[in-house]
Motif scaffolding. Structure first.
Motif, mmCIF file in Angstrom:
data_model
loop_
_atom_site.group_PDB
_atom_site.id
_atom_site.type_symbol
_atom_site.label_atom_id
_atom_site.label_comp_id
_atom_site.label_asym_id
_atom_site.label_seq_id
_atom_site.Cartn_x
_atom_site.Cartn_y
_atom_site.Cartn_z
ATOM 1 N N SER A 157 -5.577 25.626 7.113
ATOM 2 C CA SER A 157 -6.724 25.018 7.043
ATOM 3 C C SER A 157 -7.752 25.614 6.106
ATOM 4 O O SER A 157 -8.447 25.094 5.597
ATOM 5 N N THR A 158 -7.279 25.786 4.964
ATOM 6 C CA THR A 158 -7.579 26.314 3.812
ATOM 7 C C THR A 158 -7.901 25.243 2.938
ATOM 8 O O THR A 158 -7.568 24.290 2.781
ATOM 9 N N PRO A 159 -9.711 25.149 2.565
ATOM 10 C CA PRO A 159 -10.028 23.331 2.224
ATOM 11 C C PRO A 159 -9.125 23.330 0.928
ATOM 12 O O PRO A 159 -9.190 24.674 0.192
ATOM 13 N N GLN A 160 -9.487 22.615 0.007
ATOM 14 C CA GLN A 160 -8.800 22.603 -1.468
ATOM 15 C C GLN A 160 -9.297 22.465 -2.430
ATOM 16 O O GLN A 160 -8.670 23.055 -3.613
ATOM 17 N N SER A 161 -10.599 22.403 -2.150
ATOM 18 C CA SER A 161 -11.842 23.069 -3.452
ATOM 19 C C SER A 161 -11.287 24.835 -3.247
ATOM 20 O O SER A 161 -12.140 24.904 -4.280
ATOM 21 N N LEU B 128 -0.233 18.071 -7.160
ATOM 22 C CA LEU B 128 -0.716 16.904 -6.380
ATOM 23 C C LEU B 128 -2.040 17.533 -5.580
ATOM 24 O O LEU B 128 -1.839 18.425 -5.322
ATOM 25 N N ILE B 129 -3.011 16.797 -5.719
ATOM 26 C CA ILE B 129 -4.040 17.187 -5.428
ATOM 27 C C ILE B 129 -4.444 16.238 -4.131
ATOM 28 O O ILE B 129 -4.159 14.731 -4.719
ATOM 29 N N ILE B 130 -4.726 16.909 -2.846
ATOM 30 C CA ILE B 130 -5.268 15.225 -2.440
ATOM 31 C C ILE B 130 -6.542 15.425 -1.871
ATOM 32 O O ILE B 130 -7.240 16.514 -1.412
ATOM 33 N N VAL B 131 -7.241 13.943 -1.923
ATOM 34 C CA VAL B 131 -8.574 14.503 -1.931
ATOM 35 C C VAL B 131 -8.571 12.769 -0.622
ATOM 36 O O VAL B 131 -8.415 12.035 -1.544
ATOM 37 N N ASP B 132 -9.102 13.394 0.044
ATOM 38 C CA ASP B 132 -8.949 11.576 0.934
ATOM 39 C C ASP B 132 -10.873 11.961 1.565
ATOM 40 O O ASP B 132 -10.807 11.738 3.038
ATOM 41 N N ASN B 133 -11.503 12.816 1.564
ATOM 42 C CA ASN B 133 -12.971 12.974 2.267
ATOM 43 C C ASN B 133 -12.926 12.885 3.539
ATOM 44 O O ASN B 133 -14.133 13.381 3.782
ATOM 45 N N SER B 134 -12.043 13.934 4.511
ATOM 46 C CA SER B 134 -11.659 14.524 5.152
ATOM 47 C C SER B 134 -12.139 15.933 5.301
ATOM 48 O O SER B 134 -12.615 16.011 6.663
ATOM 49 N N ASP B 135 -12.038 16.611 4.392
ATOM 50 C CA ASP B 135 -12.521 17.622 4.038
ATOM 51 C C ASP B 135 -14.019 17.932 3.513
ATOM 52 O O ASP B 135 -14.305 17.535 2.493
ATOM 53 N N ASN C 168 -15.673 20.015 2.198
ATOM 54 C CA ASN C 168 -15.975 20.808 0.838
ATOM 55 C C ASN C 168 -15.408 20.041 -0.473
ATOM 56 O O ASN C 168 -15.376 20.531 -1.697
ATOM 57 N N TRP C 169 -13.858 18.465 -0.004
ATOM 58 C CA TRP C 169 -13.478 18.500 -1.011
ATOM 59 C C TRP C 169 -13.605 16.748 -0.807
ATOM 60 O O TRP C 169 -12.495 16.130 -0.740
ATOM 61 N N LYS C 170 -14.470 16.227 -1.061
ATOM 62 C CA LYS C 170 -14.231 14.985 -1.578
ATOM 63 C C LYS C 170 -14.531 13.966 -2.054
ATOM 64 O O LYS C 170 -14.452 14.975 -3.406
ATOM 65 N N ALA C 171 -14.329 13.096 -3.024
ATOM 66 C CA ALA C 171 -14.268 11.958 -3.979
ATOM 67 C C ALA C 171 -15.009 12.390 -4.790
ATOM 68 O O ALA C 171 -14.890 12.803 -6.078
ATOM 69 N N LEU C 172 -16.453 12.355 -4.560
ATOM 70 C CA LEU C 172 -17.517 12.177 -5.244
ATOM 71 C C LEU C 172 -17.795 14.729 -5.573
ATOM 72 O O LEU C 172 -17.720 14.348 -6.900
ATOM 73 N N THR C 173 -17.073 15.054 -4.749
ATOM 74 C CA THR C 173 -16.820 16.697 -5.914
ATOM 75 C C THR C 173 -16.312 16.610 -6.437
ATOM 76 O O THR C 173 -16.579 17.225 -8.035
ATOM 77 N N TYR C 174 -15.069 16.198 -6.308
ATOM 78 C CA TYR C 174 -14.000 15.312 -7.439
ATOM 79 C C TYR C 174 -14.058 15.162 -9.075
ATOM 80 O O TYR C 174 -14.218 15.547 -10.160
ATOM 81 N N SER D 258 -7.832 5.279 -2.124
ATOM 82 C CA SER D 258 -8.902 4.235 -1.411
ATOM 83 C C SER D 258 -10.097 4.267 -1.539
ATOM 84 O O SER D 258 -10.527 3.348 -1.008
ATOM 85 N N SER D 259 -10.946 5.254 -3.059
ATOM 86 C CA SER D 259 -12.109 5.562 -2.531
ATOM 87 C C SER D 259 -12.453 4.492 -3.610
ATOM 88 O O SER D 259 -12.251 4.598 -4.646
ATOM 89 N N ASN D 260 -13.485 3.388 -3.484
ATOM 90 C CA ASN D 260 -14.321 2.052 -3.926
ATOM 91 C C ASN D 260 -15.530 3.466 -4.747
ATOM 92 O O ASN D 260 -15.978 3.934 -4.385
ATOM 93 N N PHE D 261 -15.543 2.649 -6.160
ATOM 94 C CA PHE D 261 -16.881 3.163 -6.059
ATOM 95 C C PHE D 261 -18.130 3.183 -6.069
ATOM 96 O O PHE D 261 -18.553 2.629 -6.555
ATOM 97 N N THR D 262 -18.225 3.723 -4.747
ATOM 98 C CA THR D 262 -19.304 3.226 -3.839
ATOM 99 C C THR D 262 -20.047 4.814 -3.204
ATOM 100 O O THR D 262 -19.219 5.447 -3.633
ATOM 101 N N TYR D 263 -21.312 4.701 -3.103
ATOM 102 C CA TYR D 263 -21.295 5.450 -2.233
ATOM 103 C C TYR D 263 -20.777 6.131 -1.317
ATOM 104 O O TYR D 263 -20.490 7.315 -1.292
ATOM 105 N N ALA D 264 -20.726 5.325 -0.262
ATOM 106 C CA ALA D 264 -19.267 5.510 1.075
ATOM 107 C C ALA D 264 -17.813 5.624 0.665
ATOM 108 O O ALA D 264 -17.364 6.909 1.043
ATOM 109 N N GLY D 265 -18.016 5.337 -0.843
ATOM 110 C CA GLY D 265 -15.967 5.500 -0.927
ATOM 111 C C GLY D 265 -16.308 6.910 -1.418
ATOM 112 O O GLY D 265 -15.170 7.952 -1.869
ATOM 113 N N LEU D 266 -16.810 7.232 -2.078
ATOM 114 C CA LEU D 266 -17.415 8.935 -2.726
ATOM 115 C C LEU D 266 -17.409 9.808 -1.754
ATOM 116 O O LEU D 266 -16.800 11.092 -1.745
ATOM 117 N N THR D 267 -17.728 9.460 -0.602
ATOM 118 C CA THR D 267 -18.644 10.831 0.335
ATOM 119 C C THR D 267 -17.832 10.259 1.888
ATOM 120 O O THR D 267 -17.806 11.545 2.472
#
Length: 164
Positions: A6-10, A19-26, A28-34, A154-163
């Motif tokens: 349960s520890t957030p990646q951040s 390896l860092i997994i950024v999948d927007n499900s956490d 506190n650790w979305k592609a936008l944060t990265y 799988s994150s496009n450079f869009t607002y939705a893709g980053l969040t």
């Protein structure tokens, strides 16, 4: 620090080879944060994306400006909409837009994006040879000892893709 499922990646301590997994499900650790954090330490960032919308740059307002060069390669499926938006932005950044900005938060940050495009800090190219489905962010650190890193997924450079 002991990492539990349960520890957030951040909050995890990560070494340079981890390896860092950024999948927007956490939350506190979305592609936008990265990407935002890499803007703080990067000389340049190269982005290849099938879809692009201006909302991605608006979400990174205040961060992307710290990067000397932001190169974005986009698929041509979004090129007409993107080109039209940039053209309209250039035409509407006048006193009226400044006055409207108070009432329309979408307009906040557009003048900086247009300025970034005009000065070459933001470079946008359109890939037209065939379908372009990339989703890659390559960061080039200001420090040689850190080097480059990439986020591929799988994150496009869009607002939705980053969040989401």
């Amino acid at each position: 620090m002991t990492d539990s499922p349960s520890t957030p990646q951040s909050q995890k301590r990560l070494g340079s080879s981890d390896l860092i997994i950024v999948d927007n499900s956490d939350e506190n650790w979305k592609a936008l944060t990265y990407v935002r954090q890499w803007c703080d330490v990067s000389r340049s960032i190269d982005i290849a994306t099938g879809y692009f919308d201006i909302g991605a740059l608006l979400a990174l307002d205040g961060a992307w400006q710290k990067v000397e060069k932001l190169r974005i390669l986009i698929g041509d499926e979004t090129s007409h909409r993107t080109a039209d938006l940039i053209r309209r932005v250039r035409q509407t950044i006048d006193q009226t837009a400044v006055e409207q900005r108070v009432h329309d938060p979408f307009l906040t940050g557009l003048d900086a994006i247009v300025q970034g495009i005009v000065t070459g800090q933001i470079e946008i190219k359109i890939y037209t040879d065939e379908k372009f489905h990339a989703k890659t962010y390559i960061t080039h650190s200001k420090l040689d000892v850190v080097g480059s890193a990439a986020l591929v997924g799988s994150s496009n450079f869009t607002y939705a893709g980053l969040t989401r």
